[in-house]
Motif scaffolding. Structure first.
Motif, short mmCIF file in Angstrom:
data_model
loop_
_atom_site.label_atom_id
_atom_site.label_comp_id
_atom_site.label_asym_id
_atom_site.label_seq_id
_atom_site.Cartn_x
_atom_site.Cartn_y
_atom_site.Cartn_z
N GLN A 41 -4.09 14.56 15.02
CA GLN A 41 -3.46 15.80 15.49
C GLN A 41 -3.99 16.16 16.87
O GLN A 41 -3.35 15.90 17.86
CB GLN A 41 -3.67 16.94 14.49
CG GLN A 41 -2.83 18.18 14.79
CD GLN A 41 -3.67 19.43 14.93
OE1 GLN A 41 -4.78 19.53 14.41
NE2 GLN A 41 -3.14 20.42 15.63
N ILE A 42 -5.18 16.76 16.95
CA ILE A 42 -5.77 17.14 18.24
C ILE A 42 -7.27 16.88 18.17
O ILE A 42 -7.90 17.10 17.14
CB ILE A 42 -5.48 18.61 18.58
CG1 ILE A 42 -3.99 18.78 18.96
CG2 ILE A 42 -6.36 19.10 19.72
CD1 ILE A 42 -3.62 20.18 19.37
N ASN A 43 -7.84 16.41 19.27
CA ASN A 43 -9.26 16.15 19.34
C ASN A 43 -9.92 17.05 20.37
O ASN A 43 -9.26 17.76 21.11
CB ASN A 43 -9.50 14.67 19.67
CG ASN A 43 -8.98 13.76 18.57
OD1 ASN A 43 -9.13 14.04 17.39
ND2 ASN A 43 -8.34 12.67 18.96
N GLY A 44 -11.26 16.98 20.42
CA GLY A 44 -12.00 17.84 21.35
C GLY A 44 -12.37 19.15 20.69
O GLY A 44 -12.48 19.26 19.48
N GLY A 45 -12.58 20.17 21.51
CA GLY A 45 -12.81 21.52 21.01
C GLY A 45 -14.23 21.87 20.66
O GLY A 45 -14.49 22.92 20.06
N SER A 46 -15.22 21.03 21.00
CA SER A 46 -16.62 21.30 20.65
C SER A 46 -17.42 21.68 21.90
O SER A 46 -17.23 21.11 22.97
CB SER A 46 -17.26 20.06 20.02
OG SER A 46 -16.59 19.67 18.85
N LEU A 66 -13.30 12.80 18.74
CA LEU A 66 -12.45 12.85 17.55
C LEU A 66 -12.75 14.09 16.71
O LEU A 66 -13.90 14.38 16.41
CB LEU A 66 -12.63 11.60 16.70
CG LEU A 66 -12.08 10.29 17.24
CD1 LEU A 66 -12.12 9.22 16.16
CD2 LEU A 66 -10.67 10.45 17.76
N THR A 67 -11.69 14.77 16.33
CA THR A 67 -11.86 15.99 15.56
C THR A 67 -10.91 16.04 14.38
O THR A 67 -11.29 15.82 13.24
CB THR A 67 -11.65 17.23 16.45
OG1 THR A 67 -12.49 17.15 17.59
CG2 THR A 67 -11.98 18.51 15.70
N ASN A 68 -9.64 16.31 14.64
CA ASN A 68 -8.72 16.61 13.54
C ASN A 68 -7.98 15.41 12.99
O ASN A 68 -7.62 14.48 13.71
CB ASN A 68 -7.68 17.65 14.00
CG ASN A 68 -8.26 19.04 14.03
OD1 ASN A 68 -9.45 19.24 13.80
ND2 ASN A 68 -7.43 20.03 14.31
N LEU A 69 -7.75 15.48 11.68
CA LEU A 69 -7.05 14.44 10.95
C LEU A 69 -6.15 15.14 9.93
O LEU A 69 -6.53 16.16 9.36
CB LEU A 69 -8.07 13.55 10.24
CG LEU A 69 -7.62 12.22 9.66
CD1 LEU A 69 -7.13 11.29 10.78
CD2 LEU A 69 -8.77 11.55 8.91
N ILE A 70 -4.95 14.62 9.75
CA ILE A 70 -4.03 15.16 8.75
C ILE A 70 -4.11 14.29 7.50
O ILE A 70 -3.94 13.07 7.57
CB ILE A 70 -2.58 15.18 9.27
CG1 ILE A 70 -2.50 15.94 10.60
CG2 ILE A 70 -1.65 15.81 8.23
CD1 ILE A 70 -2.89 17.40 10.53
#
Length: 331
Positions: free
Chosen positions: A97-102, A216-220
Motif C-alpha cells: 500500500q504505502i511505505n515510509g512514515g517513520s 517498508l511499512t504497510n501491507l494489505i
C-alpha cells in the motif's frame, strides 16, 4: 400449484442477485495513520464490489478485527504479518500500500544533533553511569517499533540492555508523553511524528530506514476463507487500493486533504507527513523475509517464519489487476 411455483421461482430469481452482492461485500479495516488514511477513499473508487472502509486507532486493532472475522481485509504492517504467522494465525498478504512514515524524535533539551548516533550512544552511556534509565518509546507492534529496533541494533544499541523501552499503544498519545517528560526518545508514525515537531514537543533526530526493513511499512492482508469464498471481491478491493495509490501520487493535495479529514490534524501537519510517504502496492518478498529474520534476532518473534512469509504472499490479485507478472511486483 403452477402459479405458486412460478411465484417462488420469481422470488428466488429476485433474491439471488442480492445474495451475490452481499457475498461480494468487503469490510476493509485501516489504522488512523497518515499512510493508512488514503484507504478511506477506496469505497468511492471501487467497482463491482461493495466496499466499506473502517478506521481503527492502531494496526493492532485492525489485525484483531481481521482475526476475529469482524472485517475481511486489513491494512497492517510487515511486522504485524510476521507476528501473526509466528502465532499460527491465518493471514494472507495480497498487496502492498504505502511505505515510509517513520521518524525518530528526541527531547528538546537533549544535546543531540540530527543523525548524531555517536552522540546518542554517549548520552545513553552517561545515563547508565548515573543510574538513570534512558527511556525510548514506540507503539509496540507497529512498523515504527521495528524500524527503531533495527536501527538501534545496527548502531550497536541493545534495546533490552542499554535503554528502557516504554510501550505507548496509541500513536496520538506520543506527543503528550514527550511533553510530560516521560521518555527521552520516541519513534512515531506520521502524521503524529510531524505533529510532535510542529508543536515543538520534541526535535527531529533521524529517519530510521537504515535497517533490514528499510522504508517498508504497510501491507494489505486477508484470511484464506475470504479468498476461497470471495476471490472476486478481494481482487476488486486490490484494484481500488491501486487506483487510490495512483491518485495519491498524482494529486498530493487530495492526499493531504484526506490525512486532514481522517486524523483531524491541520494542513501543515498533513503536508509534512505526506512528504515522508511512498505509495507502493508491490509486495517485497525478500525484504519481508529479512524483516522476519531481523524480528527473530531481536527476539520479537519466537520462530523462523521465513518460509511462511513467502508462502502466504498471494500475488494473484496484483497480477490480475496490473497485468504484470509477480516478478515485477516484488516477488
Amino acid at each position: 400449484m403452477f402459479k405458486l411455483l412460478a411465484r417462488l421461482a420469481l422470488a428466488a430469481a429476485a433474491v439471488l442477485p442480492l445474495a451475490g452482492q452481499a457475498q461480494d461485500a468487503i469490510k476493509l479495516g485501516y489504522a488512523k495513520c497518515a499512510h493508512c488514511t488514503p484507504l478511506a477513499l477506496t469505497p468511492a473508487n471501487a467497482s463491482n464490489v461493495k466496499l466499506e472502509a473502517i478506521a481503527f486507532n492502531t494496526g493492532n486493532d485492525v489485525l484483531t478485527a481481521l482475526l476475529s472475522k469482524s472485517i475481511d481485509v486489513a491494512q497492517v504492517t510487515y511486522l504485524h504479518y510476521a507476528t501473526a504467522l509466528d502465532k499460527g494465525f491465518d493471514v494472507v498478504a495480497i498487496s502492498g500500500q504505502i511505505n515510509g512514515g517513520s521518524q525518530i524524535l528526541v527531547g528538546n533539551d537533549l544535546p543531540l544533533a540530527e543523525n548524531d548516533w555517536a552522540g546518542l550512544k554517549k548520552l545513553i552511556a552517561d545515563y547508565k553511569a548515573q543510574g538513570k534509565p534512558f527511556r525510548v518509546a514506540a507503539s509496540r507492534g507497529n512498523a515504527q517499533d521495528i524500524h527503531m529496533r533495527g536501527a538501534f541494533a545496527k548502531q550497536g544499541i541493545d534495546i533490552n540492555k542499554d535503554v528502557q523501552f516504554i510501550n505507548i499503544p496509541n500513536p496520538s498519545d506520543h506527543v503528550q508523553a514527550l511533553r510530560r517528560g516521560e521518555v527521552e526518545l520516541i519513534c512515531s508514525v506520521d502524521p503524529f511524528a510531524t505533529q510532535i515537531r510542529e508543536v515543538k514537543a520534541a526535535k527531529f533526530f533521524t529517519f530510521p530506514y537504515d535497517q533490514a526493513a528499510g522504508k517498508l511499512t504497510n501491507l494489505i492482508v486477508t484470511r484464506s476463507d475470504v479468498i476461497s469464498g470471495r476471490a472476486k471481491g478481494v481482487e476488486e478491493t486490490v484494484r481500488s487500493i491501486i487506483k487510490v495509490n495512483k491518485l495519491m501520487e498524482s494529486d498530493k493535495a487530495q492526499f493531504i486533504d484526506t490525512i486532514q479529514k481522517v486524523t483531524g490534524l491541520d494542513k501543515a501537519i498533513a503536508t509534512g507527513a505526506a512528504a515522508n510517504l511512498y505509495p507502493d502496492y508491490a509486495m517485497h518478498r525478500a525484504s519481508a523475509v529479512a524483516i522476519a529474520q531481523m524480528m527473530r534476532e531481536l527476539k520479537y518473534i519466537n520462530t523462523d517464519v521465513s518460509t511462511a512469509v513467502e508462502k502466504n504472499m498471494d500475488y494473484r490479485f496484483l497480477e490480475a489487476v496490473t497485468g504484470q507478472p509477480k516478478t515485477a511486483l516484488g516477488y
